[in-house]
Enzyme design. Sequence first.
Site, PDB file in Angstrom:
ATOM      1  CE  LYS A   1      48.327 104.462  49.363  1.00 42.84           C
ATOM      2  NZ  LYS A   1      48.419 103.649  50.587  1.00 42.84           N
ATOM      3  CG  ASN A   2      50.968 101.144  49.645  1.00 42.14           C
ATOM      4  OD1 ASN A   2      50.590 102.134  50.262  1.00 42.14           O
ATOM      5  ND2 ASN A   2      50.146 100.200  49.226  1.00 42.14           N
TER       6      ASN A   2
ATOM      7  NE  ARG B   1      47.790  98.902  58.919  1.00 37.80           N
ATOM      8  CZ  ARG B   1      47.650  98.241  60.024  1.00 37.80           C
ATOM      9  NH1 ARG B   1      46.756  98.611  60.907  1.00 37.80           N
ATOM     10  NH2 ARG B   1      48.383  97.192  60.280  1.00 37.80           N
TER      11      ARG B   1
ATOM     12  CB  CYS C   1      41.765 101.922  54.051  1.00 34.95           C
ATOM     13  SG  CYS C   1      41.689 102.960  52.611  1.00 34.95           S
TER      14      CYS C   1
ATOM     15  NE  ARG D   1      45.066  97.713  57.135  1.00 35.96           N
ATOM     16  CZ  ARG D   1      45.452  98.625  56.257  1.00 35.96           C
ATOM     17  NH1 ARG D   1      44.685  99.648  55.975  1.00 35.96           N
ATOM     18  NH2 ARG D   1      46.612  98.522  55.650  1.00 35.96           N
TER      19      ARG D   1
ATOM     20  CB  ILE E   1      50.091  96.577  64.897  1.00 37.68           C
ATOM     21  CG1 ILE E   1      49.608  97.031  66.270  1.00 37.68           C
ATOM     22  CG2 ILE E   1      49.576  97.496  63.810  1.00 37.68           C
ATOM     23  CD1 ILE E   1      50.214  98.356  66.688  1.00 37.68           C
TER      24      ILE E   1
ATOM     25  CG  ASP F   1      46.554  97.424  47.780  1.00 39.89           C
ATOM     26  OD1 ASP F   1      45.790  97.142  48.707  1.00 39.89           O
ATOM     27  OD2 ASP F   1      47.724  97.803  47.955  1.00 39.89           O
TER      28      ASP F   1
ATOM     29  CB  ILE G   1      44.704  90.385  51.984  1.00 37.25           C
ATOM     30  CG1 ILE G   1      45.303  89.650  50.788  1.00 37.25           C
ATOM     31  CG2 ILE G   1      45.785  91.045  52.842  1.00 37.25           C
ATOM     32  CD1 ILE G   1      46.361  88.636  51.062  1.00 37.25           C
TER      33      ILE G   1
ATOM     34  NE  ARG H   1      44.195 107.337  52.822  1.00 42.05           N
ATOM     35  CZ  ARG H   1      44.013 106.020  52.918  1.00 42.05           C
ATOM     36  NH1 ARG H   1      42.823 105.506  52.825  1.00 42.05           N
ATOM     37  NH2 ARG H   1      45.029 105.215  53.128  1.00 42.05           N
TER      38      ARG H   1
HETATM   39  N1  EPU Z   1      48.078  91.559  59.889  1.00 40.53           N
HETATM   40  C1  EPU Z   1      47.941  91.047  61.154  1.00 40.53           C
HETATM   41  N2  EPU Z   1      48.817  91.493  62.115  1.00 40.53           N
HETATM   42  C2  EPU Z   1      49.795  92.396  61.847  1.00 40.53           C
HETATM   43  C3  EPU Z   1      49.922  92.915  60.537  1.00 40.53           C
HETATM   44  C4  EPU Z   1      49.045  92.464  59.582  1.00 40.53           C
HETATM   45  O1  EPU Z   1      47.074  90.229  61.434  1.00 40.53           O
HETATM   46  O2  EPU Z   1      50.551  92.761  62.761  1.00 40.53           O
HETATM   47  C5  EPU Z   1      47.122  91.121  58.857  1.00 40.53           C
HETATM   48  C6  EPU Z   1      46.263  92.314  58.374  1.00 40.53           C
HETATM   49  O3  EPU Z   1      45.179  92.552  59.239  1.00 40.53           O
HETATM   50  C7  EPU Z   1      45.861  91.883  56.995  1.00 40.53           C
HETATM   51  C8  EPU Z   1      47.095  91.077  56.518  1.00 40.53           C
HETATM   52  O4  EPU Z   1      47.816  90.729  57.699  1.00 40.53           O
HETATM   53  O5  EPU Z   1      44.755  91.032  57.096  1.00 40.53           O
HETATM   54  C9  EPU Z   1      47.994  91.851  55.574  1.00 40.53           C
HETATM   55  O6  EPU Z   1      48.506  92.993  56.218  1.00 40.53           O
HETATM   56  P1  EPU Z   1      49.919  93.635  55.855  1.00 40.53           P
HETATM   57  O7  EPU Z   1      50.609  93.936  57.142  1.00 40.53           O
HETATM   58  O8  EPU Z   1      50.621  92.792  54.855  1.00 40.53           O
HETATM   59  O9  EPU Z   1      49.471  94.986  55.160  1.00 40.53           O
HETATM   60  P2  EPU Z   1      49.873  96.472  55.563  1.00 40.53           P
HETATM   61  O10 EPU Z   1      51.341  96.578  55.712  1.00 40.53           O
HETATM   62  O11 EPU Z   1      49.010  96.958  56.648  1.00 40.53           O
HETATM   63  C10 EPU Z   1      50.218  97.167  53.070  1.00 40.53           C
HETATM   64  C11 EPU Z   1      49.710  98.265  52.182  1.00 40.53           C
HETATM   65  C12 EPU Z   1      48.246  98.018  51.871  1.00 40.53           C
HETATM   66  C13 EPU Z   1      48.127  96.666  51.173  1.00 40.53           C
HETATM   67  C14 EPU Z   1      48.727  95.563  52.077  1.00 40.53           C
HETATM   68  C15 EPU Z   1      48.741  94.182  51.437  1.00 40.53           C
HETATM   69  C16 EPU Z   1      51.061 100.150  52.834  1.00 40.53           C
HETATM   70  C17 EPU Z   1      51.133 101.490  53.446  1.00 40.53           C
HETATM   71  N3  EPU Z   1      49.876  99.548  52.848  1.00 40.53           N
HETATM   72  O12 EPU Z   1      49.432  97.230  54.250  1.00 40.53           O
HETATM   73  O13 EPU Z   1      47.842  99.038  50.968  1.00 40.53           O
HETATM   74  O14 EPU Z   1      46.773  96.364  50.930  1.00 40.53           O
HETATM   75  O15 EPU Z   1      50.091  95.902  52.402  1.00 40.53           O
HETATM   76  O16 EPU Z   1      49.403  94.217  50.224  1.00 40.53           O
HETATM   77  O17 EPU Z   1      52.040  99.650  52.325  1.00 40.53           O
HETATM   78  C18 EPU Z   1      46.327 100.482  49.899  1.00 40.53           C
HETATM   79  O18 EPU Z   1      47.291 101.006  49.335  1.00 40.53           O
HETATM   80  O19 EPU Z   1      45.133 100.696  49.552  1.00 40.53           O
HETATM   81  C19 EPU Z   1      46.575  99.554  51.004  1.00 40.53           C
HETATM   82  C20 EPU Z   1      45.636  99.233  51.895  1.00 40.53           C
END
Ligand code: EPU
Length: 415
Positions: free
Chosen positions: A22-23, A91, A115, A120, A122, A304, A326, A396
């Site tokens: 998925k990711n 997301r 989720c 989270r 950006i 995860d 995380i 999901r």
């Molecule tokens: N973060 C920030 N600012 C940002 C982006 C991230 O502070 O602009 C923080 C987040 O709040 C979090 C940490 O950095 O505390 C990690 O976030 P990251 O951006 O690495 O994660 P993501 O891209 O939002 C993806 C996966 C998640 C997985 C995380 C970490 C996808 C679609 N989602 O999320 O998957 O947990 O990387 O490996 O790729 C899941 O599949 O259940 C899932 C949540």
Amino acid sequence: MAKYIINGGSALNGQFFVQGAKNAVLPLFAGALLTEEEDVIQNCPDLLDVDNMARILRSLGADVERHGNSVKIGGTLSSHEIPYGLAKELRSSIFLLGSVLARLKKAKVAYPGGCDIGLRPINIHLDAFRELGVKIEEYYGYIYCDATAMQGAPINFDYPSVGATENVMLLAATARGLTTISNAAREPEIEGLQDYLNLMGAKITGAGTPFITIEGVDSLHGAEYTTIPDRIVAGTYLMAGAICGGEIEVLGAKPSHLHALLSKLSKSGCKIKVNNDNIYLRSDKRIMPFDRVETQPYPGFPTDLQAPLCALASVANGNSMIIENIFETRFKHIPELIKMGAQIIVSGSVACIRGVEQLRGAEITAMDLRGGAALVLAGLNAKGTTIVNDVHHVERGYQNFEATLCSLGADIVKV
Ligand code: EPU
């Protein structure tokens, strides 16, 4: 809302092919928007999140057609606005900001949903976009971007965000000049995106390391790409094997993507064998506890898999400590596990777990995707009947979850 009814206590035995990740596939869908030509994404999992991403692509004017596990994406973009109703479901809609900007030089997107596992923000995505010359304004919950003056630049992340690394790759692939990302995320899904974009004509190197180089090209073309296997799904089933006992084999996985989990499972007494793309697990006694496991960016232990690991540690022969580094609120499965007899104390980001012999059935509720999967694992172990409510969260990310578990010998029905 759908629920699972699980009669616990059966061992799991057998083998199955793991689904595409998925990711990995969600950023590929965003990548497909970088050209009008047709892209074909193979091994695409059939999941609610993927359907939602397809709906958003269609709302932007793209054609998206699924035939089995193969998805064709093409067509001209007619809109630069990602609607609020769709963005809050998913997301990963944030990746579309990079792609839509690259194609149309402007984009409007609602703050993304997904989720409920933490704040989270950006900010890392948006700060990097600004470094690339994108003008950004935010009001009424929408982000407005203008990329007419965009060009390559060196970017340094304060934190190796997976999504921000992917978004910058998507935006910079066709930006004028050279972009570099220092402290990039190293997850396998990022290498997947690099490989796909390079098949489309991009010039990206370094994915899988903390330093990625993107040499902007004028345009990209259509390509066909096979999605990598889902390491989190593979890991969840391996832990299901460990919590239930039995012998299972996950076929078509990438064992090197699961190193952190496999070494923990081996140390806990499970017999693990790796043979090319297959991972075999045998568990014939109560597992040993996990002294201390901390979630970390890849190649560390994945956040995860933290929730399924909590379920497994709940029945280990001793005390385990699990630290979630995380996401701030990714322990919502724990009160539900406690209803099933788990002995867990949480303090901030630390869960201390005293293993019990067996969990007991209860009516519980999935609060998020991976936490929901953890509750299913707990129900498979438990004595008696467990009802897991709100399993749409689980669906999901896990394709045919209950059917696959049944094929391995579990007693689980969806109603
Ligand atoms: N973060 C920030 N600012 C940002 C982006 C991230 O502070 O602009 C923080 C987040 O709040 C979090 C940490 O950095 O505390 C990690 O976030 P990251 O951006 O690495 O994660 P993501 O891209 O939002 C993806 C996966 C998640 C997985 C995380 C970490 C996808 C679609 N989602 O999320 O998957 O947990 O990387 O490996 O790729 C899941 O599949 O259940 C899932 C949540």
